[in-house]
Design a protein around this motif. Structure first.
Motif, PDB file in Angstrom:
ATOM      1  N   SER A 363       0.835  -1.195   0.000  1.00 50.85           N
ATOM      2  CA  SER A 363       0.000   0.000   0.000  1.00 50.85           C
ATOM      3  C   SER A 363       0.873   1.250   0.000  1.00 50.85           C
ATOM      4  O   SER A 363       2.089   1.177   0.194  1.00 50.85           O
ATOM      5  CB  SER A 363      -0.935   0.013   1.213  1.00 50.85           C
ATOM      6  N   THR A 364       0.234   2.372  -0.217  1.00 51.57           N
ATOM      7  CA  THR A 364       0.938   3.646  -0.252  1.00 51.57           C
ATOM      8  C   THR A 364       0.153   4.696   0.503  1.00 51.57           C
ATOM      9  O   THR A 364      -1.084   4.642   0.570  1.00 51.57           O
ATOM     10  CB  THR A 364       1.173   4.101  -1.712  1.00 51.57           C
ATOM     11  N   THR A 365       0.868   5.646   1.079  1.00 51.70           N
ATOM     12  CA  THR A 365       0.253   6.767   1.783  1.00 51.70           C
ATOM     13  C   THR A 365       0.606   8.053   1.058  1.00 51.70           C
ATOM     14  O   THR A 365       1.779   8.312   0.773  1.00 51.70           O
ATOM     15  CB  THR A 365       0.743   6.850   3.241  1.00 51.70           C
ATOM     16  N   ILE A 366      -0.427   8.849   0.766  1.00 52.33           N
ATOM     17  CA  ILE A 366      -0.243  10.103   0.032  1.00 52.33           C
ATOM     18  C   ILE A 366      -0.656  11.254   0.939  1.00 52.33           C
ATOM     19  O   ILE A 366      -1.786  11.286   1.436  1.00 52.33           O
ATOM     20  CB  ILE A 366      -1.101  10.122  -1.251  1.00 52.33           C
ATOM     21  N   ASN A 367       0.253  12.193   1.168  1.00 50.76           N
ATOM     22  CA  ASN A 367      -0.034  13.369   1.977  1.00 50.76           C
ATOM     23  C   ASN A 367      -0.327  14.560   1.064  1.00 50.76           C
ATOM     24  O   ASN A 367       0.430  14.834   0.130  1.00 50.76           O
ATOM     25  CB  ASN A 367       1.131  13.691   2.907  1.00 50.76           C
ATOM     26  N   LEU A 368      -1.432  15.256   1.376  1.00 44.16           N
ATOM     27  CA  LEU A 368      -1.860  16.398   0.581  1.00 44.16           C
ATOM     28  C   LEU A 368      -1.831  17.655   1.433  1.00 44.16           C
ATOM     29  O   LEU A 368      -2.230  17.623   2.606  1.00 44.16           O
ATOM     30  CB  LEU A 368      -3.275  16.191   0.028  1.00 44.16           C
ATOM     31  N   MET A 369      -1.396  18.755   0.844  1.00 40.35           N
ATOM     32  CA  MET A 369      -1.342  20.047   1.534  1.00 40.35           C
ATOM     33  C   MET A 369      -2.065  21.097   0.693  1.00 40.35           C
ATOM     34  O   MET A 369      -1.446  21.760  -0.148  1.00 40.35           O
ATOM     35  CB  MET A 369       0.111  20.445   1.789  1.00 40.35           C
ATOM     36  N   PRO A 370      -3.384  21.218   0.858  1.00 39.21           N
ATOM     37  CA  PRO A 370      -4.146  22.195   0.068  1.00 39.21           C
ATOM     38  C   PRO A 370      -3.668  23.620   0.331  1.00 39.21           C
ATOM     39  O   PRO A 370      -3.382  24.001   1.468  1.00 39.21           O
ATOM     40  CB  PRO A 370      -5.587  21.994   0.560  1.00 39.21           C
ATOM     41  N   GLN A 371      -3.561  24.401  -0.742  1.00 32.22           N
ATOM     42  CA  GLN A 371      -3.137  25.788  -0.669  1.00 32.22           C
ATOM     43  C   GLN A 371      -4.208  26.653  -1.343  1.00 32.22           C
ATOM     44  O   GLN A 371      -5.104  26.149  -2.003  1.00 32.22           O
ATOM     45  CB  GLN A 371      -1.818  25.987  -1.414  1.00 32.22           C
ATOM     46  N   ALA A 372      -4.096  27.948  -1.175  1.00 35.13           N
ATOM     47  CA  ALA A 372      -4.932  28.878  -1.929  1.00 35.13           C
ATOM     48  C   ALA A 372      -4.245  29.202  -3.249  1.00 35.13           C
ATOM     49  O   ALA A 372      -3.015  29.102  -3.366  1.00 35.13           O
ATOM     50  CB  ALA A 372      -5.175  30.154  -1.132  1.00 35.13           C
ATOM     51  N   GLY A 373      -5.027  29.597  -4.257  1.00 33.96           N
ATOM     52  CA  GLY A 373      -4.420  29.919  -5.532  1.00 33.96           C
ATOM     53  C   GLY A 373      -5.410  30.519  -6.502  1.00 33.96           C
ATOM     54  O   GLY A 373      -6.613  30.611  -6.237  1.00 33.96           O
ATOM     55  N   SER A 374      -4.885  30.933  -7.659  1.00 35.21           N
ATOM     56  CA  SER A 374      -5.699  31.460  -8.753  1.00 35.21           C
ATOM     57  C   SER A 374      -4.876  31.399 -10.027  1.00 35.21           C
ATOM     58  O   SER A 374      -3.647  31.515  -9.985  1.00 35.21           O
ATOM     59  CB  SER A 374      -6.132  32.906  -8.478  1.00 35.21           C
ATOM     60  N   ASN A 375      -5.567  31.177 -11.147  1.00 34.68           N
ATOM     61  CA  ASN A 375      -4.901  31.162 -12.460  1.00 34.68           C
ATOM     62  C   ASN A 375      -3.719  30.199 -12.505  1.00 34.68           C
ATOM     63  O   ASN A 375      -2.639  30.531 -12.976  1.00 34.68           O
ATOM     64  CB  ASN A 375      -4.447  32.573 -12.850  1.00 34.68           C
ATOM     65  N   ILE A 376      -3.944  29.012 -11.971  1.00 32.71           N
ATOM     66  CA  ILE A 376      -2.933  27.949 -11.953  1.00 32.71           C
ATOM     67  C   ILE A 376      -1.652  28.399 -11.264  1.00 32.71           C
ATOM     68  O   ILE A 376      -0.532  28.068 -11.667  1.00 32.71           O
ATOM     69  CB  ILE A 376      -2.629  27.435 -13.383  1.00 32.71           C
ATOM     70  N   ALA A 377      -1.799  29.176 -10.210  1.00 32.21           N
ATOM     71  CA  ALA A 377      -0.645  29.625  -9.426  1.00 32.21           C
ATOM     72  C   ALA A 377      -1.057  29.713  -7.961  1.00 32.21           C
ATOM     73  O   ALA A 377      -2.196  30.057  -7.649  1.00 32.21           O
ATOM     74  CB  ALA A 377      -0.155  30.989  -9.915  1.00 32.21           C
ATOM     75  N   TYR A 378      -0.145  29.394  -7.074  1.00 32.79           N
ATOM     76  CA  TYR A 378      -0.434  29.475  -5.648  1.00 32.79           C
ATOM     77  C   TYR A 378      -0.506  30.933  -5.202  1.00 32.79           C
ATOM     78  O   TYR A 378       0.192  31.804  -5.738  1.00 32.79           O
ATOM     79  CB  TYR A 378       0.635  28.736  -4.835  1.00 32.79           C
ATOM     80  N   ASP A 379      -1.364  31.187  -4.205  1.00 37.44           N
ATOM     81  CA  ASP A 379      -1.553  32.542  -3.677  1.00 37.44           C
ATOM     82  C   ASP A 379      -1.678  32.454  -2.166  1.00 37.44           C
ATOM     83  O   ASP A 379      -2.717  32.048  -1.641  1.00 37.44           O
ATOM     84  CB  ASP A 379      -2.811  33.173  -4.285  1.00 37.44           C
ATOM     85  N   ILE A 380      -0.620  32.817  -1.455  1.00 32.71           N
ATOM     86  CA  ILE A 380      -0.610  32.676   0.001  1.00 32.71           C
ATOM     87  C   ILE A 380      -1.632  33.586   0.673  1.00 32.71           C
ATOM     88  O   ILE A 380      -2.022  33.364   1.816  1.00 32.71           O
ATOM     89  CB  ILE A 380       0.814  32.960   0.546  1.00 32.71           C
ATOM     90  N   GLU A 381      -2.116  34.613  -0.044  1.00 33.26           N
ATOM     91  CA  GLU A 381      -3.103  35.525   0.518  1.00 33.26           C
ATOM     92  C   GLU A 381      -4.542  35.064   0.276  1.00 33.26           C
ATOM     93  O   GLU A 381      -5.484  35.655   0.794  1.00 33.26           O
ATOM     94  CB  GLU A 381      -2.922  36.924  -0.077  1.00 33.26           C
ATOM     95  N   GLY A 382      -4.721  34.002  -0.490  1.00 37.40           N
ATOM     96  CA  GLY A 382      -6.056  33.541  -0.839  1.00 37.40           C
ATOM     97  C   GLY A 382      -6.742  32.765   0.272  1.00 37.40           C
ATOM     98  O   GLY A 382      -6.154  32.477   1.324  1.00 37.40           O
TER      99      GLY A 382
END
Length: 394
Positions: A363-382
């Motif tokens: 088996s495998t474990t996948i860790n996800l870290m959702p971020q804010a973004g817009s226009n296919i780019a991350y946005d730390i203020e979102g």
């Protein structure tokens, strides 16, 4: 003397509080107070901070005593778990199926709103938003969650012979479990400034009206718990990952059959407590910290087109030249085709390199870290790291 049994306990969420966040004794209505159906194992407690003074001296007969002081009450810690139970609610027009004024509701909506916003449901900018119509959906969003303090509420816990209130509550975190052999649920953890014991409170249900009357230590009416809403089986859940261009690789969509996992939303609260001498100090206020959303899922390591082994290989291939990848992750509790389901959309998500577990079936474990973004780019203020959507059949 009377004992209190957990099976006879009841929990209420209320916004019937004063300017300081303390639960009022009267004025409860079905609009400001809702009964929550909580699972076994809920808890609440308030610990004490102590300071001990010790001595250390020389001589043939040293003083070896000590003095202990209670210096402060820490914030109240409480935790409850509720099932995820969407329900189609009728508007003014009653028909056999959805019509123009129907909407999706659930008991835990008040908790979602308190986790994500500073204002009440129904107010512009609330965290829980109902879209009314023949295809109704209710949405949890973080659009207005960039606040130092979130919605103020209190909890009322009524046992058989005694009742307690927790004043000035705030939600610390919510954790959604993806266990295959479990019913979809959320574990809520929060804090409050004070815990108070009330005089015995009597509850009288009015099932026809959908209300419960509180008398004794508290006075008024609350919305009665809804026992007819449907449950969601986690084993029907699905997950998709849509990859945008990174590391020289093009777009690709992976569909994963999960074996388990969880998603956690944390507000990282910090409470302020004064340090006056000669008194047991109590917390006076709190502030939110970083809004952190994390998820972890497990799946079998399967070969095939766009399976978990493909995902692992693609991530390894791009890791040398791309420090942050980007995926749109969607988890659908209850399945993608079922009318009653809850969808977790994470449009801008960083994935860590999956780990491999050597078990009877690899088996495998996948860790996800959702971020804010817009226009296919991350946005730390979102504020669009996560959107939760509730759907329900008639």
């Amino acid at each position: 003397m009377a004992l209190n049994l957990i099976r006879n306990s009841r929990v209420f969420f209320t916004t019937n509080v004063d300017a300081a966040g303390s639960v009022l004794a009267t004025g409860f209505t079905a609009l400001n107070t809702v009964e929550l159906q909580v699972q076994d194992g809920f808890s609440f407690s308030q610990n004490t901070t102590t300071e001990t003074v010790t001595l250390s001296e020389a001589g043939s007969a040293p003083i070896r005593g000590q003095r202990s002081f209670n210096t402060a009450l820490e914030p109240v810690d409480w935790s409850i778990s509720t099932y995820i139970r969407p329900k189609l609610a009728e508007g003014a027009t009653i028909t056999a199926g959805p019509d123009a004024d129907d909407f999706v509701d659930c008991e835990e909506s008040v908790l979602w709103n308190a986790l994500t916003s500073a204002i009440a449901i129904g107010t512009a900018g609330a965290g829980w938003v109902r879209t009314v119509g023949v295809s109704p959906v209710s949405t949890v969003n973080f659009t207005n969650s960039n606040k130092h303090q979130l919605q103020t509420f209190g909890l009322v816990v009524v046992f058989e012979a005694v009742a307690y209130v927790i004043d000035n509550c705030a939600l610390e975190s919510a954790t959604i479990d993806f266990g295959l052999d479990a019913i979809a649920s959320v574990a809520w953890a929060g804090k409050g400034t004070t815990m108070r014991q009330l005089a015995s409170t009597t509850l009288v249900n009015n099932v026809v009206a959908g209300t419960v009357t509180l008398t004794g230590g508290l006075g008024g009416t609350a919305k009665l718990k809804d026992t007819s809403a449907k449950y969601i089986a986690n084993k029907l859940s699905t997950m998709t990952l849509s990859r945008t261009t990174f590391g020289g690789q093009g777009n690709k969509t992976y569909t994963l059959a999960l074996t388990g996992g969880s998603l956690t939303i944390a507000n990282n609260l910090t409470y302020l407590t004064p340090a006056n001498l000669g008194a047991v100090n109590v917390p006076v206020t709190y502030f939110t910290g970083t809004r952190a959303i994390t998820a972890s899922v497990t799946a079998y390591l399967k070969t095939g087109v766009n399976e978990t082994s493909t995902l692992l290989n693609d991530l390894l291939a791009s890791s040398a030249i791309a420090s942050e990848n980007q995926f749109a992750a969607t988890v659908e509790l209850g399945g993608s085709t079922n009318a009653t389901r809850v969808v977790f959309d994470m449009p801008f998500t960083v994935l860590s390199i999956p780990t491999i577990s050597s078990e009877q079936v690899i088996s495998t474990t996948i860790n996800l870290m959702p971020q804010a973004g817009s226009n296919i780019a991350y946005d730390i203020e979102g504020t669009n790291e996560l959107t939760v959507k509730y759907y329900s059949a008639a």
